[in-house]
Design a protein around this motif. Structure first.
Motif, PDB file in Angstrom:
ATOM      1  N   LEU A   1       0.846  -1.194   0.000  1.00  0.00           N
ATOM      2  CA  LEU A   1       0.000   0.000   0.000  1.00  0.00           C
ATOM      3  C   LEU A   1       0.883   1.245   0.000  1.00  0.00           C
ATOM      4  O   LEU A   1       1.861   1.323   0.739  1.00  0.00           O
ATOM      5  CB  LEU A   1      -0.898   0.032   1.242  1.00  0.00           C
ATOM      6  CG  LEU A   1      -2.112  -0.863   1.260  1.00  0.00           C
ATOM      7  CD1 LEU A   1      -2.853  -0.713   2.587  1.00  0.00           C
ATOM      8  CD2 LEU A   1      -3.056  -0.563   0.105  1.00  0.00           C
TER       9      LEU A   1
ATOM     10  N   LEU B   1       1.385   4.590   1.252  1.00  0.00           N
ATOM     11  CA  LEU B   1       0.903   5.432   2.345  1.00  0.00           C
ATOM     12  C   LEU B   1       1.994   6.402   2.765  1.00  0.00           C
ATOM     13  O   LEU B   1       3.185   6.126   2.568  1.00  0.00           O
ATOM     14  CB  LEU B   1       0.505   4.561   3.547  1.00  0.00           C
ATOM     15  CG  LEU B   1      -0.557   3.498   3.299  1.00  0.00           C
ATOM     16  CD1 LEU B   1      -0.692   2.589   4.509  1.00  0.00           C
ATOM     17  CD2 LEU B   1      -1.892   4.134   2.959  1.00  0.00           C
TER      18      LEU B   1
ATOM     19  N   LYS C   1      -0.162   7.239   8.489  1.00  0.00           N
ATOM     20  CA  LYS C   1      -0.702   5.991   7.959  1.00  0.00           C
ATOM     21  C   LYS C   1       0.414   4.985   7.674  1.00  0.00           C
ATOM     22  O   LYS C   1       0.262   3.800   7.939  1.00  0.00           O
ATOM     23  CB  LYS C   1      -1.535   6.246   6.698  1.00  0.00           C
ATOM     24  CG  LYS C   1      -2.860   6.888   6.984  1.00  0.00           C
ATOM     25  CD  LYS C   1      -3.693   7.010   5.731  1.00  0.00           C
ATOM     26  CE  LYS C   1      -5.057   7.556   6.074  1.00  0.00           C
ATOM     27  NZ  LYS C   1      -5.966   7.523   4.929  1.00  0.00           N
TER      28      LYS C   1
ATOM     29  N   ARG D   1       0.851   1.496   9.722  1.00  0.00           N
ATOM     30  CA  ARG D   1       0.902   0.279   8.914  1.00  0.00           C
ATOM     31  C   ARG D   1       2.155  -0.533   9.261  1.00  0.00           C
ATOM     32  O   ARG D   1       2.105  -1.746   9.417  1.00  0.00           O
ATOM     33  CB  ARG D   1       0.879   0.645   7.432  1.00  0.00           C
ATOM     34  CG  ARG D   1       0.921  -0.534   6.463  1.00  0.00           C
ATOM     35  CD  ARG D   1       2.246  -0.731   5.719  1.00  0.00           C
ATOM     36  NE  ARG D   1       2.940   0.454   5.366  1.00  0.00           N
ATOM     37  CZ  ARG D   1       2.931   0.992   4.160  1.00  0.00           C
ATOM     38  NH1 ARG D   1       2.216   0.460   3.200  1.00  0.00           N
ATOM     39  NH2 ARG D   1       3.658   2.064   3.917  1.00  0.00           N
TER      40      ARG D   1
ATOM     41  N   SER E   1      -6.841   2.988   6.234  1.00  0.00           N
ATOM     42  CA  SER E   1      -5.925   2.812   5.101  1.00  0.00           C
ATOM     43  C   SER E   1      -6.378   1.702   4.173  1.00  0.00           C
ATOM     44  O   SER E   1      -6.274   1.825   2.950  1.00  0.00           O
ATOM     45  CB  SER E   1      -4.509   2.510   5.607  1.00  0.00           C
ATOM     46  OG  SER E   1      -4.013   3.584   6.362  1.00  0.00           O
ATOM     47  N   ILE E   2      -6.878   0.617   4.733  1.00  0.00           N
ATOM     48  CA  ILE E   2      -7.312  -0.518   3.914  1.00  0.00           C
ATOM     49  C   ILE E   2      -8.656  -0.218   3.257  1.00  0.00           C
ATOM     50  O   ILE E   2      -8.820  -0.402   2.049  1.00  0.00           O
ATOM     51  CB  ILE E   2      -7.388  -1.805   4.757  1.00  0.00           C
ATOM     52  CG1 ILE E   2      -5.987  -2.233   5.163  1.00  0.00           C
ATOM     53  CG2 ILE E   2      -8.090  -2.921   3.976  1.00  0.00           C
ATOM     54  CD1 ILE E   2      -5.932  -3.392   6.135  1.00  0.00           C
TER      55      ILE E   2
ATOM     56  N   CYS F   1      -8.265   2.620   0.472  1.00  0.00           N
ATOM     57  CA  CYS F   1      -6.965   2.597  -0.194  1.00  0.00           C
ATOM     58  C   CYS F   1      -6.996   3.183  -1.606  1.00  0.00           C
ATOM     59  O   CYS F   1      -5.951   3.507  -2.168  1.00  0.00           O
ATOM     60  CB  CYS F   1      -6.386   1.185  -0.215  1.00  0.00           C
ATOM     61  SG  CYS F   1      -7.298   0.007  -1.234  1.00  0.00           S
TER      62      CYS F   1
ATOM     63  N   TYR G   1      -9.019  -8.820  -1.609  1.00  0.00           N
ATOM     64  CA  TYR G   1      -9.218  -7.534  -0.942  1.00  0.00           C
ATOM     65  C   TYR G   1     -10.448  -7.575  -0.043  1.00  0.00           C
ATOM     66  O   TYR G   1     -10.423  -7.067   1.084  1.00  0.00           O
ATOM     67  CB  TYR G   1      -9.351  -6.401  -1.969  1.00  0.00           C
ATOM     68  CG  TYR G   1      -9.698  -5.077  -1.342  1.00  0.00           C
ATOM     69  CD1 TYR G   1      -8.776  -4.396  -0.549  1.00  0.00           C
ATOM     70  CD2 TYR G   1     -10.949  -4.514  -1.527  1.00  0.00           C
ATOM     71  CE1 TYR G   1      -9.093  -3.181   0.035  1.00  0.00           C
ATOM     72  CE2 TYR G   1     -11.280  -3.293  -0.947  1.00  0.00           C
ATOM     73  CZ  TYR G   1     -10.345  -2.634  -0.165  1.00  0.00           C
ATOM     74  OH  TYR G   1     -10.667  -1.433   0.429  1.00  0.00           O
TER      75      TYR G   1
END
Length: 140
Positions: free
Chosen positions: A18, A20, A24, A28, A112-113, A116, A128
């Motif tokens: 990801l 970020l 974030k 993560r 964040s997920i 995204c 996902y």
């Protein structure tokens, strides 16, 4: 939050990839470190299975063999028992507790997920969806 051993590495890989920034990214990284502790335990448990089921030489070392895909593996005495034990290991649940200390980290990772901004299709979309299911358990 619950997930299974077989989901650990793909979930870590997803999180790692990801894009970020700032907080974030830091949260993560902390979350990944929690998961990597579980990965280390899984690797240790797998090595124990290899020791139990693997054929050894006179020095007590596991015998290595070349696999069909050109990699190196270990010679297993009772392949069915080993596969059964490994399947049981991979199906074990992992539980990460949401403590007061971890709350901000979890909430940031959730955001964040879930937000995204990546388009998914096919197998990636299904995977996902599973990552969202895992992380949404924190709200429940």
């Amino acid at each position: 939050m619950k997930l299974y051993n077989y989901e650990l590495n793909p979930f870590v890989e997803f999180l790692f990839n990801l894009k970020l920034i700032d907080k974030k990214s830091r949260m993560r990284s902390r979350f990944i470190n929690l998961l990597l502790e579980k990965v280390k335990q899984l690797e240790l448990d797998y090595k124990i299975l290899l020791e139990q089921y693997g054929e050894k030489n006179e020095k007590g070392e596991l015998l290595k063999v070349d696999t069909e895909d050109g990699k190196t593996g270990y010679k297993i005495n009772d392949i069915q028992s080993f596969q059964s034990a490994n399947q049981e290991l991979m199906s074990e649940e992992i539980i990460l507790e949401v403590t007061e200390e971890r709350k901000d980290m979890f909430l940031t990772v959730i955001d964040s997920i879930l937000n995204c901004g990546i388009e998914f299709e096919g197998t990636e979309a299904v995977q996902y969806d599973r990552w969202c299911e895992i992380i949404e358990q924190i709200h429940n």
